[in-house]
Scaffold this active site. Structure first.
Site, PDB file in Angstrom:
ATOM      1  CG  ASP A 212      -4.228  -4.398   1.406  1.00 33.59           C
ATOM      2  OD1 ASP A 212      -3.355  -3.541   1.278  1.00 33.59           O
ATOM      3  OD2 ASP A 212      -4.122  -5.606   1.904  1.00 33.59           O
ATOM      4  CD  GLU A 248      -0.756  -2.226  -2.118  1.00 33.31           C
ATOM      5  OE1 GLU A 248       0.259  -2.063  -1.468  1.00 33.31           O
ATOM      6  OE2 GLU A 248      -1.379  -3.521  -1.719  1.00 33.31           O
TER       7      GLU A 248
HETATM    8  C1  QV4 Z   1       5.819 -12.534  10.214  1.00 35.50           C
HETATM    9  C2  QV4 Z   1       7.039 -12.793   9.348  1.00 35.50           C
HETATM   10  C3  QV4 Z   1       6.625 -13.874   8.133  1.00 35.50           C
HETATM   11  C4  QV4 Z   1       5.998 -15.022   8.569  1.00 35.50           C
HETATM   12  C5  QV4 Z   1       4.687 -14.668   9.627  1.00 35.50           C
HETATM   13  C6  QV4 Z   1       3.989 -15.529  10.072  1.00 35.50           C
HETATM   14  O1  QV4 Z   1       7.589 -11.676   8.755  1.00 35.50           O
HETATM   15  O2  QV4 Z   1       7.698 -14.125   7.356  1.00 35.50           O
HETATM   16  O3  QV4 Z   1       5.583 -15.861   7.348  1.00 35.50           O
HETATM   17  O4  QV4 Z   1       5.129 -13.601  10.406  1.00 35.50           O
HETATM   18  O5  QV4 Z   1       3.128 -15.716  10.762  1.00 35.50           O
HETATM   19  C7  QV4 Z   1       2.936  -8.035   9.522  1.00 35.50           C
HETATM   20  C8  QV4 Z   1       4.251  -8.012   9.809  1.00 35.50           C
HETATM   21  C9  QV4 Z   1       5.211  -9.301   9.465  1.00 35.50           C
HETATM   22  C10 QV4 Z   1       4.014 -10.379   9.771  1.00 35.50           C
HETATM   23  C11 QV4 Z   1       2.873 -10.392   9.451  1.00 35.50           C
HETATM   24  C12 QV4 Z   1       1.947 -11.647   9.573  1.00 35.50           C
HETATM   25  O6  QV4 Z   1       4.992  -6.891   9.676  1.00 35.50           O
HETATM   26  O7  QV4 Z   1       6.660  -9.468  10.087  1.00 35.50           O
HETATM   27  O8  QV4 Z   1       4.874 -11.717   9.323  1.00 35.50           O
HETATM   28  O9  QV4 Z   1       2.275  -9.192   9.842  1.00 35.50           O
HETATM   29  O10 QV4 Z   1       1.956 -11.643  11.042  1.00 35.50           O
HETATM   30  C13 QV4 Z   1       0.997  -4.507   6.233  1.00 35.50           C
HETATM   31  C14 QV4 Z   1       2.547  -4.217   6.583  1.00 35.50           C
HETATM   32  C15 QV4 Z   1       3.060  -5.730   6.850  1.00 35.50           C
HETATM   33  C16 QV4 Z   1       2.241  -6.447   7.905  1.00 35.50           C
HETATM   34  C17 QV4 Z   1       0.864  -6.441   7.197  1.00 35.50           C
HETATM   35  C18 QV4 Z   1      -0.164  -7.319   8.065  1.00 35.50           C
HETATM   36  O11 QV4 Z   1       3.172  -3.676   5.657  1.00 35.50           O
HETATM   37  O12 QV4 Z   1       4.348  -5.744   7.350  1.00 35.50           O
HETATM   38  O13 QV4 Z   1       2.730  -7.654   8.135  1.00 35.50           O
HETATM   39  O14 QV4 Z   1       0.246  -5.223   6.960  1.00 35.50           O
HETATM   40  O15 QV4 Z   1      -0.370  -6.703   9.595  1.00 35.50           O
HETATM   41  C19 QV4 Z   1       3.985  -6.175  -0.758  1.00 35.50           C
HETATM   42  C20 QV4 Z   1       2.746  -6.373  -1.298  1.00 35.50           C
HETATM   43  C21 QV4 Z   1       1.632  -5.372  -0.995  1.00 35.50           C
HETATM   44  C22 QV4 Z   1       1.642  -4.834   0.297  1.00 35.50           C
HETATM   45  C23 QV4 Z   1       3.361  -4.608   0.635  1.00 35.50           C
HETATM   46  C24 QV4 Z   1       3.533  -3.876   2.098  1.00 35.50           C
HETATM   47  O16 QV4 Z   1       2.587  -6.713  -2.900  1.00 35.50           O
HETATM   48  O17 QV4 Z   1       0.543  -5.556  -1.338  1.00 35.50           O
HETATM   49  O18 QV4 Z   1       3.913  -5.826   0.390  1.00 35.50           O
HETATM   50  N1  QV4 Z   1       1.053  -3.837   0.716  1.00 35.50           N
HETATM   51  C25 QV4 Z   1      -0.440  -3.750   1.307  1.00 35.50           C
HETATM   52  C26 QV4 Z   1      -0.909  -2.769   2.480  1.00 35.50           C
HETATM   53  C27 QV4 Z   1       0.374  -2.991   3.391  1.00 35.50           C
HETATM   54  C28 QV4 Z   1      -0.117  -4.363   4.338  1.00 35.50           C
HETATM   55  C29 QV4 Z   1      -0.721  -5.408   3.320  1.00 35.50           C
HETATM   56  C30 QV4 Z   1      -0.448  -5.337   1.853  1.00 35.50           C
HETATM   57  C31 QV4 Z   1      -1.044  -6.573   3.761  1.00 35.50           C
HETATM   58  O19 QV4 Z   1      -0.509  -1.545   2.030  1.00 35.50           O
HETATM   59  O20 QV4 Z   1       0.018  -1.986   4.641  1.00 35.50           O
HETATM   60  O21 QV4 Z   1       0.995  -4.856   4.941  1.00 35.50           O
HETATM   61  O22 QV4 Z   1      -2.477  -6.345   4.045  1.00 35.50           O
HETATM   62  O23 QV4 Z   1       4.593  -5.161  -1.699  1.00 35.50           O
END
Ligand code: QV4
Ligand code: CA
Length: 511
Positions: A212, A248
């Site tokens: 990831d 990824e």
């Molecule tokens: C929030 C604010 C931020 C702030 C933060 C402060 O938005 O601006 O800084 O609070 O604490 C969730 C929430 C998000 C929140 C964050 C932290 O949606 O709003 O930040 O948690 O609390 C998944 C979801 C994300 C989620 C994350 C962790 O998609 O929305 O964030 O899980 O729960 C990029 C990357 C790529 C990524 C993709 C989504 O390059 O690597 O974005 N894809 C992978 C996974 C994906 C996962 C992650 C990475 C993170 O496939 O499912 O994100 O592990 O393109």
């Protein structure tokens, strides 16, 4: 020379690019958010008999419990510890699943979240799937253990501590992705701790990992972790087998970090694949299926032997991650089946099929406000995947992999494995066909008029059963029959209003 060739072949088979699927199996399925007990049953009752090579499972380690919103799927991407303890089940259930799936020749690939821990803003306490204490403000994760020394706070040079600029590779790797506490993977302690977690899984019998957020880790740091990994468990894998690795990295072009930086570590997700295929099949931007003649590297994709490909994934099927509006999903079932059919028939890349759950998708100003909704559950407890009398899934599970058209195209891919791309035909618009040597042939009609034409299939003469409209059962065909003459030609007609406007035949659908 002969000896050298043999040796390098074996070398390839053992390396991190090889999924170690059982002989003749060529596709895996992501059983997103499934429980381990359900996956174990699915391996035995469905995946093995239908030729699926393996399963990508959701992150198995302990994660943050998010109650607002209520238990979103994305809480699993916020690790609290590396205990095998999540909504999908405990360690005993995980181990049982790996055993039972491996015993029927279906491999398990783990989604490894090793770039970060939970969000910086999470409340300190024990709101985690195994009840482990953590304090994100002090960077304290005693159940691992990690402390302040193990994070990139000092290294990140952005004003906010988060990634602000994707044109700056240092920020992308050293700063926080969506506020997630960024691990210092340059430290040997962190590398060893992560490798211990992965080795624990390898020793249980998993065959590989989705890494990831790989874009957010330095390729050299990933390599240092991979170098510490054990060989696969010899109960199921040949001696010296290396774990299958797919990283990824979302690279649609125009950013500081590129996919090619990661090729040395293993395969990489090719996100251009689903974004482009969706655009073509939706006929957006003047695209047409005729242009798919040089699909693959010809479209600017990475080398086939480095690519992990898919039509949609758990992020972009709900507007997270990348790809945008063109991504096809089960919500657009008719076009989706064509896209998955095309992917599975085409030789490019190693293929992953998506298997989803329903959620109450609801668009407001072009945004799905329910993009967070977690798996079907009772008060947070993930529901069983029940099986209906017609073999579809109940309890809100979509199970695209059980749709006849998709299941049969997985079998098609196995049957044509290793055969060349051949006998391409197109009408200059959205009617196209191609074969795979003398083992399989597929025809699509995505135009607004009927297809009716005679085509060279490359197949031996005989009567074949179309595996899209039906099945070959006890030597009979429940769908359309295709008659291939002694010259390899066959006549096809496909109405543009057919339920599924494509036909696929292969060596094992001959009746
Ligand atoms: C929030 C604010 C931020 C702030 C933060 C402060 O938005 O601006 O800084 O609070 O604490 C969730 C929430 C998000 C929140 C964050 C932290 O949606 O709003 O930040 O948690 O609390 C998944 C979801 C994300 C989620 C994350 C962790 O998609 O929305 O964030 O899980 O729960 C990029 C990357 C790529 C990524 C993709 C989504 O390059 O690597 O974005 N894809 C992978 C996974 C994906 C996962 C992650 C990475 C993170 O496939 O499912 O994100 O592990 O393109
Ligand atoms: Ca990082």
């Amino acid at each position: 020379m002969k000896f050298f060739l043999l040796f390098s072949l074996i070398g390839f088979c053992w390396a991190q690019y090889d999924p170690h699927t059982a002989y003749g199996r060529s596709a895996i399925v992501h059983l997103f958010e499934w429980r381990w007990v359900d996956i174990a049953k699915e391996c035995e009752r469905y995946l093995a008999p239908n030729g699926f090579g393996g399963v990508q499972v959701s992150p198995p380690n302990e994660n943050l419990v998010v109650n607002s919103p209520s238990r979103p799927w994305w809480e699993r991407y916020q690790p609290i510890s590396y205990k095998i303890c999540s909504r999908s089940g405990n360690e005993d259930e995980f181990r049982d699943m790996v055993n039972r799936c491996n015993n029927v020749g279906v491999r398990i690939y783990v989604d490894a979240v090793i770039n970060h821990m939970c969000g910086e803003g999470a409340q300190a306490g024990t709101s985690s799937t195994c009840g482990s204490y953590f304090n994100p403000h002090n960077r304290d994760f005693p159940a691992v253990p990690y402390s302040g020394w193990d994070f990139n706070d000092g290294k990140c040079k952005s004003g906010s501590g988060g990634i602000e600029n994707y044109n700056d590779a240092y920020q992308v790797r050293d700063c926080r992705l969506s506020g997630l506490l960024d691990l210092a993977l340059e430290k040997d302690y962190v590398r060893t701790t992560v490798a211990n977690y992965m080795n624990h899984l390898i020793d249980m019998g998993v065959a590989g990992f989705r890494l990831d957020a790989s874009k957010h880790m330095w390729p050299g740091d990933i390599k240092a972790v991979l170098d510490k990994l054990h060989n696969l468990n010899t109960q199921w894998f040949s001696q010296g087998s290396r774990p299958f690795i797919y990283q990824e990295v979302i690279d649609l072009g125009g950013e500081a970090v590129t996919s090619s930086e990661y090729f040395g570590n293993g395969r990489v997700t090719e996100f251009k694949y689903g974004a482009k295929l969706g655009t073509v099949i939706r006929k957006w931007n003047g695209e047409k299926m005729a242009y798919l003649k040089n699909w693959g590297e010809g479209w600017g994709f990475m080398p086939s032997d480095r690519a992990l490909v898919f039509v949609d994934n758990h992020d972009n099927q709900r507007g997270h991650g990348a790809g945008g509006a063109s991504i096809l999903t089960f919500w657009d079932a008719r076009l989706y089946k064509m896209a998955v059919g095309f992917m599975l028939a085409h030789p490019y890349g190693f293929t992953r099929v998506m298997s989803s759950y329903h959620w109450p998708r609801y668009f407001q100003n072009g945004q799905d406000i329910n993009d967070w909704v977690g798996p079907p559950n009772d008060n947070g407890v993930t529901k069983e995947v029940t099986i209906n009398p017609d073999t579809t899934c109940g309890n809100g599970w979509v199970c695209e992999h059980r749709w006849r058209q998709i299941r049969n195209m997985v079998a098609f891919r196995n049957v044509v494995n290793g055969q060349p791309f051949s006998n391409w035909w197109d009408n200059g618009s959205n009617q196209v066909a191609f074969g795979r040597g003398n083992r399989g042939f597929i025809v699509f009609n995505n135009d607004d008029w009927e297809l009716s034409t005679t085509l060279q299939t490359g197949l031996p003469a005989g009567t074949y059963c179309d595996v899209i409209s039906g099945d070959k059962i006890d030597g009979n065909c429940t769908g359309i029959k295709v008659y291939v003459g002694s010259d390899g030609n066959a006549h096809f007609s496909i109405s543009n209003s057919a339920e599924d406007p494509f036909i696929a035949i292969h060596a094992e659908s001959k009746i």
